[in-house]
Design an enzyme around this catalytic site. Structure first.
Site, PDB file in Angstrom:
ATOM      1  CG  HIS A 100      13.565 -25.412 -42.410  1.00 31.59           C
ATOM      2  ND1 HIS A 100      13.751 -26.767 -42.249  1.00 31.59           N
ATOM      3  CD2 HIS A 100      14.405 -25.042 -43.421  1.00 31.59           C
ATOM      4  CE1 HIS A 100      14.649 -27.204 -43.117  1.00 31.59           C
ATOM      5  NE2 HIS A 100      15.058 -26.175 -43.834  1.00 31.59           N
ATOM      6  CG  HIS A 101      17.637 -22.957 -42.755  1.00 36.46           C
ATOM      7  ND1 HIS A 101      17.816 -24.015 -41.890  1.00 36.46           N
ATOM      8  CD2 HIS A 101      17.799 -23.465 -44.013  1.00 36.46           C
ATOM      9  CE1 HIS A 101      18.071 -25.109 -42.595  1.00 36.46           C
ATOM     10  NE2 HIS A 101      18.063 -24.798 -43.875  1.00 36.46           N
ATOM     11  CB  ALA A 102      13.577 -17.408 -41.278  1.00 39.31           C
TER      12      ALA A 102
END
Length: 360
Positions: A144-146
């Protein structure tokens, strides 16, 4: 958040540690890509070995989980959430040193392939859940950090974002009259889903809910549709009360046809990077509440394991094993609802059930 005198939840955990206590008809389909191993330097803090170890434990302890090798996401599928230039740079290995430092991995062919297959696993899990299975899984994922144009925090491509967009496109082709597929991403990793929030910040068809440590990574937060910031040291009672309020708010504002659930193990008290204090029981109650929320509304759910950095890797794996035990229990409910013949028809595209806004 102030504590309620009469919280709307009770911490009741019923475990099926013996796999034979789960109906032999119950099966959760899970997709893996752990055979693509990144050549990380000695001492690297990413627990690469946990994915193969999770698959080994599932095979022995929960053989009802049916495991399948994940297929790679294509350029076209990735482009639903990522820029063509970024996809090309990951594929060719032309990311800048600064971009690789932000991701936290050195580039290698295995890194690029694993990133594609981690997305592919969530795509397949969502398709399986939507076909009538109700509950399915990615043995990794939760990246989810992309962002659309960059990675970060051990995340190369955003599997939940790509999957949400692709499921919407596939739904539109076969169910045009029912309106767009609305997707809720319930992110219970201990770190905010900043990339997911940014990708969907102007997209009303995807609701992003993130419950995370207020002082934890990323230190510059994005704005999800609903952010719940938790203090360091947050324990079971406060966490579960916050989750109940979050699900109530989601219910007031959105009616999803698909839930993508990031079941992070890193809120556990034994996690090196988590800073929260949830017990095994608290995390199992969390999983049960999310799956029950989806079940009560007859909304299919695909989950990814997301983060987990226990000082003892087996601690992380134990949290994840509880998630799969809980999923098997909810799978039994789905199988009772949808006869096997109907599920087979749905998987082939014939007579697919209309889950969107289904009656409870």
């Amino acid at each position: 958040m102030a504590a309620s005198k009469t919280p709307p939840w009770r911490l009741v955990v019923v475990r099926s540690h013996n796999p034979h206590l789960v109906s032999p008809r119950s099966s959760v389909h899970a997709y893996y890509a752990d055979h693509f191993v990144l050549p990380l330097p000695s001492g690297h803090r990413f627990p690469m070995a946990k994915y193969a170890r999770l698959r080994e434990r599932l095979a022995v302890e929960l053989p009802q989980v049916q495991m399948h090798e994940a297929m790679p996401a294509s350029d076209g599928e990735l482009a639903l959430a990522h820029t063509p230039d970024y996809i090309a740079a990951v594929t060719a290995g032309t990311l800048s040193p600064a971009a690789l430092r932000e991701i936290g991995f050195p580039w290698s062919p295995a890194m690029a392939e694993r990133a594609r297959r981690s997305v592919g696993a969530t795509l397949q899990a969502c398709r399986t859940a939507m076909s009538g299975a109700g509950v399915s899984a990615n043995l990794a994922g939760g990246t989810h950090h992309a962002y659309a144009d960059k990675g970060g925090g051990f995340c190369v491509f955003n599997d939940a974002a790509v999957a949400a967009r692709l499921m919407q496109a596939e739904h539109a082709r076969v169910a045009r009259s029912s309106g767009p597929l609305l997707v809720a991403i319930i992110d219970l990793d201990v770190h905010q889903g900043n990339g997911t929030a940014r990708i969907f910040e102007r997209d009303a068809s995807v609701f992003t809910l993130s419950m995370h440590g207020a002082k934890n990574f990323p230190f510059r937060k994005e704005s999800s549709d609903l952010d719940i910031d938790l203090p360091d040291g947050c324990g079971d009672a406060a966490y579960l009360e916050a989750l109940e309020h979050a699900l109530d708010e989601l219910d007031r504002r959105f009616i999803p046809g698909l839930v993508i659930y990031l079941a992070g193990a890193d809120p556990h008290e034994g996690d090196r990077l988590g800073r929260l204090k949830l017990s095994f029981d608290g995390l199992e109650a969390r999983d049960r509440r999310v799956m029950d929320w989806a079940w009560q509304r007859r909304v299919p759910l695909a989950f990814a394991m997301a983060g987990g950095y226990g000082a003892d890797m087996e601690t992380t794996l134990q949290v994840q094993m509880h998630t799969y035990r809980t999923a098997l229990e909810y799978d039994q409910r789905w199988q009772a609802l949808v006869p096997c013949s109907s599920m087979a028809a749905a998987a082939t595209g014939m007579g697919a059930p209309r889950w969107q806004n289904a009656a409870a």
